[in-house]
Design an enzyme around this catalytic site. Structure first.
Site, PDB file in Angstrom:
ATOM      1  N   CYS A 113      78.493 137.612  31.318  1.00 30.43           N
ATOM      2  CA  CYS A 113      77.791 138.888  31.164  1.00 30.43           C
ATOM      3  C   CYS A 113      76.386 138.606  30.643  1.00 30.43           C
ATOM      4  O   CYS A 113      76.219 137.772  29.751  1.00 30.43           O
ATOM      5  CB  CYS A 113      78.564 139.755  30.178  1.00 30.43           C
ATOM      6  SG  CYS A 113      77.761 141.330  29.813  1.00 30.43           S
ATOM      7  N   LEU A 114      75.395 139.322  31.165  1.00 29.69           N
ATOM      8  CA  LEU A 114      74.012 139.119  30.714  1.00 29.69           C
ATOM      9  C   LEU A 114      73.828 139.542  29.254  1.00 29.69           C
ATOM     10  O   LEU A 114      72.853 139.163  28.621  1.00 29.69           O
ATOM     11  CB  LEU A 114      73.032 139.890  31.609  1.00 29.69           C
ATOM     12  CG  LEU A 114      72.957 139.444  33.084  1.00 29.69           C
ATOM     13  CD1 LEU A 114      72.040 140.367  33.883  1.00 29.69           C
ATOM     14  CD2 LEU A 114      72.495 138.004  33.209  1.00 29.69           C
ATOM     15  N   GLY A 136      75.400 142.407  38.687  1.00 28.00           N
ATOM     16  CA  GLY A 136      75.667 143.770  38.270  1.00 28.00           C
ATOM     17  C   GLY A 136      75.003 144.028  36.934  1.00 28.00           C
ATOM     18  O   GLY A 136      74.810 143.092  36.147  1.00 28.00           O
ATOM     19  N   HIS A 149      81.395 148.653  30.814  1.00 25.90           N
ATOM     20  CA  HIS A 149      80.180 148.797  30.003  1.00 25.90           C
ATOM     21  C   HIS A 149      79.908 150.270  29.695  1.00 25.90           C
ATOM     22  O   HIS A 149      79.467 150.613  28.605  1.00 25.90           O
ATOM     23  CB  HIS A 149      78.954 148.237  30.738  1.00 25.90           C
ATOM     24  CG  HIS A 149      78.724 146.766  30.537  1.00 25.90           C
ATOM     25  ND1 HIS A 149      78.517 146.213  29.301  1.00 25.90           N
ATOM     26  CD2 HIS A 149      78.649 145.741  31.428  1.00 25.90           C
ATOM     27  CE1 HIS A 149      78.314 144.902  29.445  1.00 25.90           C
ATOM     28  NE2 HIS A 149      78.409 144.589  30.725  1.00 25.90           N
ATOM     29  N   GLN A 209      73.263 148.332  28.947  1.00 25.20           N
ATOM     30  CA  GLN A 209      72.751 146.973  28.698  1.00 25.20           C
ATOM     31  C   GLN A 209      71.232 146.947  28.536  1.00 25.20           C
ATOM     32  O   GLN A 209      70.679 145.987  28.008  1.00 25.20           O
ATOM     33  CB  GLN A 209      73.142 146.025  29.845  1.00 25.20           C
ATOM     34  CG  GLN A 209      74.623 145.733  29.908  1.00 25.20           C
ATOM     35  CD  GLN A 209      74.940 144.763  31.032  1.00 25.20           C
ATOM     36  OE1 GLN A 209      75.118 145.165  32.171  1.00 25.20           O
ATOM     37  NE2 GLN A 209      74.980 143.496  30.725  1.00 25.20           N
ATOM     38  N   HIS A 217      84.009 145.372  35.546  1.00 25.65           N
ATOM     39  CA  HIS A 217      83.159 144.876  34.460  1.00 25.65           C
ATOM     40  C   HIS A 217      82.059 145.891  34.105  1.00 25.65           C
ATOM     41  O   HIS A 217      81.855 146.214  32.934  1.00 25.65           O
ATOM     42  CB  HIS A 217      82.551 143.535  34.896  1.00 25.65           C
ATOM     43  CG  HIS A 217      81.662 142.890  33.885  1.00 25.65           C
ATOM     44  ND1 HIS A 217      81.978 141.687  33.287  1.00 25.65           N
ATOM     45  CD2 HIS A 217      80.467 143.275  33.350  1.00 25.65           C
ATOM     46  CE1 HIS A 217      81.014 141.376  32.432  1.00 25.65           C
ATOM     47  NE2 HIS A 217      80.083 142.313  32.463  1.00 25.65           N
ATOM     48  N   GLU A 218      81.383 146.430  35.135  1.00 25.48           N
ATOM     49  CA  GLU A 218      80.251 147.337  34.871  1.00 25.48           C
ATOM     50  C   GLU A 218      80.715 148.712  34.395  1.00 25.48           C
ATOM     51  O   GLU A 218      80.082 149.305  33.523  1.00 25.48           O
ATOM     52  CB  GLU A 218      79.363 147.476  36.118  1.00 25.48           C
ATOM     53  CG  GLU A 218      78.780 146.165  36.643  1.00 25.48           C
ATOM     54  CD  GLU A 218      78.049 145.332  35.606  1.00 25.48           C
ATOM     55  OE1 GLU A 218      77.506 145.894  34.633  1.00 25.48           O
ATOM     56  OE2 GLU A 218      78.046 144.095  35.757  1.00 25.48           O
TER      57      GLU A 218
HETATM   58 ZN   LIG Z   1      78.256 142.676  31.533  1.00 21.20          ZN
END
Ligand SMILES: [Zn+2]
Length: 174
Positions: A99-100, A46, A145, A51, A141-142
Site C-alpha cells: 500500500c502506498l 489503485g 480504505h 490516502q 483493498h481500495e
Molecule cells: Zn492502500
C-alpha cells in the site's frame, strides 16, 4: 493537475470512514485527475481519496493492471464514486500485498477471489460489474480504505504489532 501528498500510516484520518459523494462537481473531477496522476507517479495500481487527505468515497485504479502487455502506454485511470462490494465469492491469499500509505511493508492477505462492485462512474451513471484476479484485490483493498481499513488490519495481530513497532522506531529516528 498536481501530484498530491500521500498520507502514511499511522496518520489518523486513514482509519476514519469516508463520506458519500452527493454531487459530482468540478472539485471531485479535479480530485480524480490529481489522484490518477499521483497514482502513476508513485507506481500504484489503485488509490483511495482518504490516502490524499480527502475523506470522501472516491477511488481510482488502473483498469489495465491485469494486461499481460502492460506498460506506461496502455495504463488508464478509471474512477469509481461511492463504490460498494455487494457480493464476494471464494477466498484466496493475495500474496505480498502492499500500500502506498504503508511504506516498506508487504504481507499476504486473505481476500475474495471475485467481487461484484456497484458504483457511480464520473458521469454519475450507476454501474455494476464483477472483478477477479488483481482487479478483485484492488477493489477490496481500495474500498477498505473508504471504510478506514488498511491491509495491515487484515493480517495477524502479531504481524501488525511488529510492523507498528518498526514504523514507530523509524518515525522516532527521523
Ligand atoms: Zn492502500
Amino acid at each position: 493537475m498536481a501530484i498530491l501528498n500521500i498520507l502514511q500510516y499511522p496518520e489518523k484520518s486513514l482509519s476514519q470512514p469516508s463520506v458519500k459523494v452527493d454531487v459530482i462537481d468540478e472539485g471531485i473531477l479535479e480530485l480524480i485527475k490529481d489522484m490518477g496522476e499521483t497514482m502513476f507517479h508513485d507506481a500504484g495500481v489503485g488509490l483511495a481519496a482518504p490516502q490524499v487527505g480527502v475523506n470522501k468515497r472516491v477511488l481510482v485504479y488502473d483498469s489495465h493492471a491485469m494486461d499481460p502487455d502492460y506498460d506506461e502506454e496502455t495504463r488508464e485511470v478509471t474512477a469509481l464514486i461511492n463504490p460498494e462490494i455487494i457480493a464476494g465469492y471464494g477466498s484466496f491469499i493475495s500474496e505480498d500485498e502492499g500500500c502506498l500509505s504503508v511504506i516498506e511493508y508487504r504481507s499476504d492477505v486473505k481476500r475474495y477471489v471475485r467481487v461484484t462492485v456497484k458504483a457511480l462512474n464520473i458521469d454519475g451513471k450507476q454501474m455494476e460489474f464483477d472483478a477477479d484476479g488483481i482487479l478483485s484485490v484492488i477493489m477490496q483493498h481500495e474500498i477498505d480504505h473508504l471504510d478506514g481499513i488498511l491491509f495491515i488490519d487484515r493480517i495477524s495481530s502479531l504481524k501488525r504489532a511488529m510492523y507498528k513497532k518498526k514504523r514507530m522506531k523509524e518515525l522516532k529516528n527521523q
